[in-house]
Design a protein around this motif. Structure first.
Motif, PDB file in Angstrom:
ATOM      1  N   GLY A  27       0.820  -1.206   0.000  1.00  0.00           N
ATOM      2  CA  GLY A  27       0.000   0.000   0.000  1.00  0.00           C
ATOM      3  C   GLY A  27       0.852   1.254   0.000  1.00  0.00           C
ATOM      4  N   ASP A  28       1.904   1.241   0.796  1.00  0.00           N
ATOM      5  CA  ASP A  28       2.822   2.394   0.832  1.00  0.00           C
ATOM      6  C   ASP A  28       3.479   2.616  -0.534  1.00  0.00           C
ATOM      7  N   ALA A  30       2.226   1.761  -3.412  1.00  0.00           N
ATOM      8  CA  ALA A  30       1.196   2.269  -4.319  1.00  0.00           C
ATOM      9  C   ALA A  30       0.993   3.773  -4.104  1.00  0.00           C
ATOM     10  N   VAL A  31       1.055   4.216  -2.850  1.00  0.00           N
ATOM     11  CA  VAL A  31       0.934   5.655  -2.563  1.00  0.00           C
ATOM     12  C   VAL A  31       2.073   6.403  -3.240  1.00  0.00           C
ATOM     13  N   GLU A  32       3.288   5.860  -3.141  1.00  0.00           N
ATOM     14  CA  GLU A  32       4.444   6.506  -3.778  1.00  0.00           C
ATOM     15  C   GLU A  32       4.246   6.652  -5.288  1.00  0.00           C
ATOM     16  N   MET A  36      -3.796   5.513  -5.588  1.00  0.00           N
ATOM     17  CA  MET A  36      -4.582   5.406  -4.367  1.00  0.00           C
ATOM     18  C   MET A  36      -5.556   4.231  -4.368  1.00  0.00           C
ATOM     19  N   ALA A  39      -3.502   1.376  -3.277  1.00  0.00           N
ATOM     20  CA  ALA A  39      -3.089   1.555  -1.884  1.00  0.00           C
ATOM     21  C   ALA A  39      -4.225   1.184  -0.939  1.00  0.00           C
ATOM     22  N   GLU A  42      -4.733  -2.546  -0.750  1.00  0.00           N
ATOM     23  CA  GLU A  42      -3.693  -3.202   0.052  1.00  0.00           C
ATOM     24  C   GLU A  42      -3.896  -2.950   1.543  1.00  0.00           C
ATOM     25  N   TYR A  43      -4.189  -1.719   1.908  1.00  0.00           N
ATOM     26  CA  TYR A  43      -4.417  -1.410   3.321  1.00  0.00           C
ATOM     27  C   TYR A  43      -5.626  -2.179   3.853  1.00  0.00           C
ATOM     28  N   HIS A  60      -3.213   3.807   7.518  1.00  0.00           N
ATOM     29  CA  HIS A  60      -4.155   3.914   6.408  1.00  0.00           C
ATOM     30  C   HIS A  60      -4.818   5.293   6.470  1.00  0.00           C
ATOM     31  N   THR A  63      -2.447   8.153   5.598  1.00  0.00           N
ATOM     32  CA  THR A  63      -2.249   8.207   4.152  1.00  0.00           C
ATOM     33  C   THR A  63      -3.419   8.909   3.477  1.00  0.00           C
TER      34      THR A  63
END
Length: 114
Positions: A27-28, A30-32, A36, A39, A42-43, A60, A63
């Protein structure tokens, strides 16, 4: 493991926890990449594996707040803050180290959660 009366169930729990944190890491990432939807998937997968884990829910929410989704973040943070007030204390410190990038007004709104 030596001190566990039931080592196999404990190994299963630890493996599941590891897999849940792999979802958090994905998830992190994907945020990078500014993805979203990935992310959030995943979260949520991590949270589904360990629904009582406040840390997973907390990051979560942070983010979401950092991605201008403060109302969604508030919905996640409210029960976290009720259950464990120390998360509110951490939240107050995050802007100083660049881990929470909301406006002053949004931070005030987050910290005012009841």
């Amino acid at each position: 493991m030596d001190d566990s009366a039931a080592p196999l169930p404990e190994l299963r729990r630890l493996l599941s926890l590891h897999r849940a944190y792999e979802h958090m890491n994905a998830g992190d990432l994907a945020v990078e990449k500014n993805d979203m939807p990935a992310a959030i998937r995943e979260y949520e997968a991590a949270e589904k594996m360990f629904p009582k884990n406040l840390e997973m829910k907390y990051w979560h929410a942070i983010t979401l707040a950092n991605k201008q989704q403060v109302p969604a973040a508030l919905a996640l943070l409210r029960p976290i803050f009720k259950q464990e007030p120390n998360w509110r204390v951490l939240t107050e410190r995050l802007p100083k180290v660049g881990l929470l990038t909301v406006t002053a007004a949004e931070l005030k709104q987050i910290l005012a959660l009841k």
